[in-house]
Write a protein that holds these residues in place. Structure first.
Motif: not given
Length: 407
Positions: A124-132, A230-235, A341-347
């Motif tokens: 998800s877009g959270q990866a961009l925040f953590t890479l930042l 905020r949706i890109w920020v990991p919980p 904020q997204r905690i996880g995802v099931i596909r």
């Protein structure tokens, strides 16, 4: 004539202040050759706080409190320095205060890194925040770059400082004060906006008459962008330990059961259970959601209340019975906080052919739970019997059974 009052630089307390500052300068000079050790020490402290917050909660809180105290020292340093200078007291050299600020920035970034690495949903877009965050951590240890920005690009330096304030509030408050992820996020955003003011003041320094108009325009814009992002920020204190899909659920053992190929006909007949084990610090109580989406469009949202502290995670499940007339396509279940904020995802995929997903109840581990790193923590013990789950809420107007869970 009455004796003249002493000049500010002749204050009796000045020699004591000078001695204290001389000791601080000497200590800084001794620490400079060993400053390369500070980032791994801060990372180790963050790692220890992350892993020990359940078993040795006092230690996790103590580590977080130490980092927060260091931040308070940094935040008041410039104000205290100006007050002392006005009263005629000597102040620390710029190089010394900048070195201390760099150490605290490194402490914040490397302390926060384990929390965000473990809770980021990397698809998800959270990866961009953590890479930042990783990029900022690297910036803080490259001395020539750090000092160049601090001396020549003050607006950028203060923006970097505001980001560090955001991180320290986001990570420490759920540990220390048991605030929910949403509460901590709102306070962190507010703190970031407050400490962005010096950056905006430096950025608009040459505008004179238009300066405050630009400030009044930029600040709400920055607030809107921060809230939208905020949706890109990991919980930082919640993560998905395991997840599963199944056609049935054994309430007695709190585990998914059965096997079903997810075709439209099969779903219409039996429905589908979504099971998640969510890890959270002990004492934290929070509302999360299972958000069912078909081809990216939200179909149903089910609220679940979780409580932290269980080694295997707080086990929660939801059941969807009434699918759309045409359920074929790609589905996902986003596990979300109340702040988005997204905690996880099931596909999973629903089709009439062999590409349909298989819901077999197997628990797929993710994050640190999947790595099994917590087994290395001394004093780990098996969890005792679980409490009874909340009663099923029955069908909602959207055709979904309410979620349930256990402590």
């Amino acid at each position: 004539m009455p004796p003249s009052s002493p000049r500010p630089d002749q204050r009796p307390e000045a020699p004591r202040v000078s001695q204290l500052q001389a000791r601080i300068e000497a200590l800084v000079e001794r620490l400079r050759p060993w400053s390369w050790l500070w980032p791994p020490v801060a990372f180790g402290a963050g790692l220890g706080s992350f892993f020990l917050v359940d078993r040795q909660q006092w230690l996790g809180a103590l580590l977080a409190l130490g980092m927060l105290a260091a931040w308070l020292l940094l935040l008041f340093e410039s104000l205290i320095g100006r007050l002392m200078a006005r009263r005629g007291y000597p102040t620390l050299p710029h190089g010394v205060t900048l070195f201390i600020a760099q150490m605290i920035h490194q402490e914040t970034l490397f302390f926060s890194l384990p929390f965000l690495l473990a809770t980021t949903v990397w698809t998800s877009g959270q990866a961009l925040f953590t890479l930042l965050l990783i990029g900022l951590a690297v910036f803080s240890i490259v001395d020539p770059l750090y000092y160049r920005v601090a001396d020549r690009f003050r607006w950028l330096y203060f923006a970097f400082h505001a980001q560090c304030v955001f991180l320290v509030v986001l990570v420490t408050l759920p540990i220390m004060l048991k605030l929910t992820t949403g509460q901590s996020l709102k306070l962190a955003l507010g703190a970031m906006l407050l400490f962005s003011l010096p950056s905006l003041l430096h950025l608009t320094a040459g505008q004179r008459g238009r300066r405050w108009l630009m400030m009044l325009t930029l600040l709400p814009l920055l607030a809107g962008l921060a809230w939208a992002g905020r949706i890109w920020v990991p919980p930082a204190n919640l993560w998905l330990g395991s997840a599963a899909l199944s056609p049935a659920f054994d309430v007695a053992t709190r585990s998914p059961r059965g096997e079903l190929r997810l075709t439209p006909e099969a779903l219409a007949g039996s429905g589908l259970y979504a099971y998640t084990a969510i890890r959270a610090p002990r004492g934290l109580r929070e509302e999360v959601f299972h958000v069912w989406r078909q081809e990216g469009q939200e179909v149903d949202r089910i609220a679940l209340t979780i409580e932290g502290g269980r080694e295997a995670g707080y086990r929660a499940w939801s059941r969807k019975q009434n699918f759309p007339d045409d359920p074929a396509g790609r589905w996902r279940i986003d596990v979300m906080t109340d702040s988005g904020q997204r905690i996880g995802v099931i596909r999973f995929r629903v089709t009439d052919d062999g590409e349909a997903s298989l819901a077999d109840g197997r628990e797929l581990l993710s994050g640190v739970q999947g790595l099994g790193l917590r087994r290395l923590v001394p004093g780990r013990r098996d969890d005792g019997p679980a409490a009874e789950p909340a009663a099923d809420q029955g069908d909602t107007p959207a055709g979904v059974n309410g979620g349930a869970g256990e402590e």
